[in-house]
Design a protein around this motif. Sequence first.
Motif, PDB file in Angstrom:
ATOM      1  N   ILE A  93       0.843  -1.200   0.000  1.00 21.90           N
ATOM      2  CA  ILE A  93       0.000   0.000   0.000  1.00 21.90           C
ATOM      3  C   ILE A  93       0.876   1.248   0.000  1.00 21.90           C
ATOM      4  CG2 ILE A  93      -1.671   1.340   1.364  1.00 21.90           C
ATOM      5  CD1 ILE A  93      -2.725  -1.261   2.507  1.00 21.90           C
ATOM      6  N   PHE A  94       0.494   2.212  -0.817  1.00 25.32           N
ATOM      7  CA  PHE A  94       1.086   3.553  -0.716  1.00 25.32           C
ATOM      8  C   PHE A  94       0.033   4.561  -1.154  1.00 25.32           C
ATOM      9  CE2 PHE A  94       2.619   1.218  -4.389  1.00 25.32           C
ATOM     10  CZ  PHE A  94       2.213   1.999  -5.449  1.00 25.32           C
ATOM     11  N   THR A  95       0.314   5.850  -0.967  1.00 25.97           N
ATOM     12  CA  THR A  95      -0.733   6.851  -1.207  1.00 25.97           C
ATOM     13  C   THR A  95      -0.632   7.422  -2.624  1.00 25.97           C
ATOM     14  OG1 THR A  95       0.578   8.635  -0.279  1.00 25.97           O
ATOM     15  CG2 THR A  95      -0.841   7.428   1.251  1.00 25.97           C
ATOM     16  N   GLU A  96      -1.723   8.063  -3.058  1.00 23.08           N
ATOM     17  CA  GLU A  96      -1.854   8.449  -4.477  1.00 23.08           C
ATOM     18  C   GLU A  96      -0.754   9.398  -4.963  1.00 23.08           C
ATOM     19  OE1 GLU A  96      -5.549  11.446  -3.459  1.00 23.08           O
ATOM     20  OE2 GLU A  96      -5.242  10.943  -5.552  1.00 23.08           O
ATOM     21  N   HIS A  97      -0.240  10.240  -4.086  1.00 24.71           N
ATOM     22  CA  HIS A  97       0.855  11.130  -4.496  1.00 24.71           C
ATOM     23  C   HIS A  97       2.171  10.708  -3.855  1.00 24.71           C
ATOM     24  CE1 HIS A  97      -2.350  13.496  -6.155  1.00 24.71           C
ATOM     25  NE2 HIS A  97      -2.845  13.791  -4.972  1.00 24.71           N
ATOM     26  N   GLY A  98       2.269   9.438  -3.484  1.00 31.27           N
ATOM     27  CA  GLY A  98       3.477   8.930  -2.820  1.00 31.27           C
ATOM     28  C   GLY A  98       4.657   8.843  -3.786  1.00 31.27           C
ATOM     29  N   PHE A  99       5.850   8.717  -3.233  1.00 31.63           N
ATOM     30  CA  PHE A  99       7.084   8.639  -4.014  1.00 31.63           C
ATOM     31  C   PHE A  99       7.002   7.474  -5.009  1.00 31.63           C
ATOM     32  CE2 PHE A  99      11.775   7.402  -3.861  1.00 31.63           C
ATOM     33  CZ  PHE A  99      12.130   8.328  -4.826  1.00 31.63           C
ATOM     34  N   ALA A 127      -7.739   5.926   5.423  1.00 34.29           N
ATOM     35  CA  ALA A 127      -7.823   5.342   4.072  1.00 34.29           C
ATOM     36  C   ALA A 127      -6.784   4.222   3.916  1.00 34.29           C
ATOM     37  CB  ALA A 127      -7.593   6.434   3.021  1.00 34.29           C
ATOM     38  N   ILE A 128      -5.614   4.415   4.483  1.00 32.87           N
ATOM     39  CA  ILE A 128      -4.586   3.362   4.399  1.00 32.87           C
ATOM     40  C   ILE A 128      -5.068   2.115   5.139  1.00 32.87           C
ATOM     41  CG2 ILE A 128      -2.227   2.692   5.063  1.00 32.87           C
ATOM     42  CD1 ILE A 128      -1.428   5.673   4.726  1.00 32.87           C
ATOM     43  N   LEU A 129      -5.578   2.320   6.352  1.00 32.47           N
ATOM     44  CA  LEU A 129      -6.019   1.164   7.150  1.00 32.47           C
ATOM     45  C   LEU A 129      -7.181   0.436   6.481  1.00 32.47           C
ATOM     46  CD1 LEU A 129      -5.671   2.596  10.777  1.00 32.47           C
ATOM     47  CD2 LEU A 129      -4.197   0.939   9.618  1.00 32.47           C
ATOM     48  N   ALA A 130      -8.044   1.203   5.814  1.00 28.83           N
ATOM     49  CA  ALA A 130      -9.199   0.590   5.148  1.00 28.83           C
ATOM     50  C   ALA A 130      -8.759  -0.264   3.956  1.00 28.83           C
ATOM     51  CB  ALA A 130     -10.162   1.681   4.689  1.00 28.83           C
ATOM     52  N   ALA A 131      -7.558  -0.003   3.438  1.00 26.29           N
ATOM     53  CA  ALA A 131      -7.083  -0.737   2.250  1.00 26.29           C
ATOM     54  C   ALA A 131      -6.330  -2.024   2.611  1.00 26.29           C
ATOM     55  CB  ALA A 131      -6.185   0.177   1.417  1.00 26.29           C
ATOM     56  N   VAL A 132      -6.102  -2.237   3.900  1.00 23.60           N
ATOM     57  CA  VAL A 132      -5.355  -3.431   4.320  1.00 23.60           C
ATOM     58  C   VAL A 132      -6.213  -4.684   4.119  1.00 23.60           C
ATOM     59  CG1 VAL A 132      -4.264  -4.608   6.289  1.00 23.60           C
ATOM     60  CG2 VAL A 132      -3.962  -2.138   5.997  1.00 23.60           C
ATOM     61  N   THR A 133      -5.607  -5.723   3.537  1.00 28.36           N
ATOM     62  CA  THR A 133      -6.290  -7.014   3.360  1.00 28.36           C
ATOM     63  C   THR A 133      -5.358  -8.107   3.916  1.00 28.36           C
ATOM     64  OG1 THR A 133      -5.290  -7.676   1.258  1.00 28.36           O
ATOM     65  CG2 THR A 133      -7.155  -6.143   1.107  1.00 28.36           C
ATOM     66  N   LEU A 138       3.328  -4.884   2.902  1.00 32.74           N
ATOM     67  CA  LEU A 138       4.096  -3.663   3.155  1.00 32.74           C
ATOM     68  C   LEU A 138       3.191  -2.441   3.052  1.00 32.74           C
ATOM     69  CD1 LEU A 138       7.402  -3.937   1.012  1.00 32.74           C
ATOM     70  CD2 LEU A 138       7.175  -4.248   3.468  1.00 32.74           C
ATOM     71  N   VAL A 139       3.489  -1.443   3.888  1.00 31.07           N
ATOM     72  CA  VAL A 139       2.912  -0.103   3.698  1.00 31.07           C
ATOM     73  C   VAL A 139       4.087   0.848   3.562  1.00 31.07           C
ATOM     74  CG1 VAL A 139       1.573   1.773   4.730  1.00 31.07           C
ATOM     75  CG2 VAL A 139       0.817  -0.591   5.034  1.00 31.07           C
ATOM     76  N   PHE A 140       4.179   1.522   2.421  1.00 26.05           N
ATOM     77  CA  PHE A 140       5.242   2.515   2.206  1.00 26.05           C
ATOM     78  C   PHE A 140       4.672   3.895   2.517  1.00 26.05           C
ATOM     79  CE2 PHE A 140       6.701  -0.652  -1.061  1.00 26.05           C
ATOM     80  CZ  PHE A 140       8.019  -0.781  -0.660  1.00 26.05           C
ATOM     81  N   LEU A 141       5.348   4.625   3.383  1.00 24.91           N
ATOM     82  CA  LEU A 141       4.888   5.983   3.676  1.00 24.91           C
ATOM     83  C   LEU A 141       6.083   6.928   3.734  1.00 24.91           C
ATOM     84  CD1 LEU A 141       2.360   7.725   4.593  1.00 24.91           C
ATOM     85  CD2 LEU A 141       3.315   7.474   6.881  1.00 24.91           C
ATOM     86  N   ALA A 142       6.106   7.909   2.841  1.00 28.72           N
ATOM     87  CA  ALA A 142       7.170   8.915   2.910  1.00 28.72           C
ATOM     88  C   ALA A 142       6.721   9.992   3.885  1.00 28.72           C
ATOM     89  CB  ALA A 142       7.416   9.527   1.543  1.00 28.72           C
ATOM     90  N   ASN A 143       7.556  10.296   4.853  1.00 29.16           N
ATOM     91  CA  ASN A 143       7.202  11.288   5.864  1.00 29.16           C
ATOM     92  C   ASN A 143       8.406  12.164   6.177  1.00 29.16           C
ATOM     93  OD1 ASN A 143       5.233  12.400   7.534  1.00 29.16           O
ATOM     94  ND2 ASN A 143       6.006  11.314   9.320  1.00 29.16           N
ATOM     95  N   PRO A 144       8.451  13.393   5.624  1.00 32.33           N
ATOM     96  CA  PRO A 144       7.496  14.039   4.734  1.00 32.33           C
ATOM     97  C   PRO A 144       7.477  13.367   3.363  1.00 32.33           C
ATOM     98  CG  PRO A 144       9.177  15.621   5.506  1.00 32.33           C
ATOM     99  CD  PRO A 144       9.624  14.271   5.912  1.00 32.33           C
ATOM    100  N   LEU A 164      -2.363  -1.746  12.171  1.00 33.90           N
ATOM    101  CA  LEU A 164      -1.826  -2.789  11.287  1.00 33.90           C
ATOM    102  C   LEU A 164      -1.596  -4.076  12.079  1.00 33.90           C
ATOM    103  CD1 LEU A 164       0.959  -0.700   9.461  1.00 33.90           C
ATOM    104  CD2 LEU A 164      -1.279  -1.365   8.521  1.00 33.90           C
ATOM    105  N   THR A 165      -1.863  -5.213  11.433  1.00 31.43           N
ATOM    106  CA  THR A 165      -1.522  -6.459  12.115  1.00 31.43           C
ATOM    107  C   THR A 165      -0.016  -6.681  11.993  1.00 31.43           C
ATOM    108  OG1 THR A 165      -2.079  -7.572  10.076  1.00 31.43           O
ATOM    109  CG2 THR A 165      -3.746  -7.611  11.802  1.00 31.43           C
ATOM    110  N   SER A 166       0.497  -7.580  12.814  1.00 26.60           N
ATOM    111  CA  SER A 166       1.963  -7.713  12.907  1.00 26.60           C
ATOM    112  C   SER A 166       2.588  -8.299  11.632  1.00 26.60           C
ATOM    113  CB  SER A 166       2.338  -8.557  14.116  1.00 26.60           C
ATOM    114  OG  SER A 166       1.737  -9.820  13.980  1.00 26.60           O
ATOM    115  N   HIS A 167       1.770  -8.880  10.740  1.00 32.34           N
ATOM    116  CA  HIS A 167       2.353  -9.424   9.507  1.00 32.34           C
ATOM    117  C   HIS A 167       2.583  -8.341   8.449  1.00 32.34           C
ATOM    118  CE1 HIS A 167      -1.841  -9.436   8.067  1.00 32.34           C
ATOM    119  NE2 HIS A 167      -1.296  -9.355   6.857  1.00 32.34           N
ATOM    120  N   VAL A 168       2.167  -7.107   8.745  1.00 33.30           N
ATOM    121  CA  VAL A 168       2.379  -6.002   7.797  1.00 33.30           C
ATOM    122  C   VAL A 168       3.568  -5.170   8.262  1.00 33.30           C
ATOM    123  CG1 VAL A 168       1.359  -3.945   6.726  1.00 33.30           C
ATOM    124  CG2 VAL A 168      -0.104  -5.891   7.316  1.00 33.30           C
ATOM    125  N   VAL A 169       4.512  -4.929   7.339  1.00 37.75           N
ATOM    126  CA  VAL A 169       5.677  -4.102   7.667  1.00 37.75           C
ATOM    127  C   VAL A 169       5.378  -2.656   7.277  1.00 37.75           C
ATOM    128  CG1 VAL A 169       8.066  -3.594   7.034  1.00 37.75           C
ATOM    129  CG2 VAL A 169       7.360  -5.973   7.424  1.00 37.75           C
TER     130      VAL A 169
END
Length: 348
Positions: A93-99, A127-133, A138-144, A164-169
């Motif tokens: 998962i990553f966001t629509e304007h993510g790197f 929105a990120i949490l709602a997309a978890v299956t 992996l969840v990639f998040l650039a911050n900033p 996030l559950t523990s199987h998601v990095v």
Amino acid sequence: MYIPGKSKVPVGVKLHKLSSNESPIGPSPHAVTAISEATSKMEDYPDGSSTRLREAIADVHGLNADHIICGNGSDEILGLLANTYLSSGDEAIFTEHGFLVYRIATLAAGATPVVVKEDDCKADVDAILAAVTPNTKLVFLANPNNPTGTYLPIEEIRRLHAGLTSHVVLVIDAAYAEYVRRNDYESGIEMVSGNLNVIMTRTFSKIYGLAALRIGWAYGPRHMIDALNRVRGPFNVNAAAIAAGSAAMKDKKHLELSIVHNDEWLVKVTDALQALGLKVTPSVGNFVLVHFLEIEGKTAADANVFLTQRGFVLRAVTGYGFPNALRMTIGSEEANLGTLSALKEFLS
Ligand code: PMP
């Protein structure tokens, strides 16, 4: 394919490259000296564990060097994460304007990118949490984030992790961390230290002014660092990079110089752009996302042509979902003022 920032202007015109978020201050002079020392032994392989560099980073940030891995830019580490934790059928998962490298790394690992909506150019935790299956790995998040320049406060990162559950990095990409001047921001060190499924990536390409050498690093739990070490190439960081990175990390004065320059010009550039009537997404990084007018002859594409002809090269960000915006790196005084004055002319 990742398309790097342009650097071509007409012959005879001075180039001001504001398209790749590089440092206008350049590297620490100690890093430059360290490289020339490293060149005296070019017949030898580098230290495959980047020990000196990991120790310098650990020392400065108060970390355990065994929890650090270095890479050929943080891009390499993002790729290693994808190759290690993703395979066919998995989702990242990553966001629509993510790197953009998140998409490339996910696809290269044979996995499925899951792109979630942002809220006014900002990552949206719900929105990120709602997309978890069950397939999310992996969840990639650039911050900033690049190219928006927006960030999530540490409380929001904690909330994201808690959902996030523990199987998601959770991968916190803090490439621009050094620039952020906000009390509610934390680069990710605290999150990594307290959890087994969070890793933070960092770079020497931005504030340290060493993009050409390709040096990135990650701080993570031991089991993740061990896994990445098994997957990486045996000599993934070259000797010049190890020497220069170690010296740069220790040069706090130089770092401060770059921070002070950015603090001053980030505000000046943002204010001046707004005074020209352009919308600027509030940024905490070393760049700003500038939104242009939907008027024929005054769009981002028109501005890009106009500025490039005068030597000011910004970044088109259509590939990031912004067809009518340009990203401007905070440059030298000359480059900043020149760009602003050219934009004034363009908009008049
Ligand atoms: N993450 C983000 C958010 C970036 O903007 C960049 C550079 N464009 C990188 C990672 C990669 O940096 P590098 O590979 O040079 O360390």
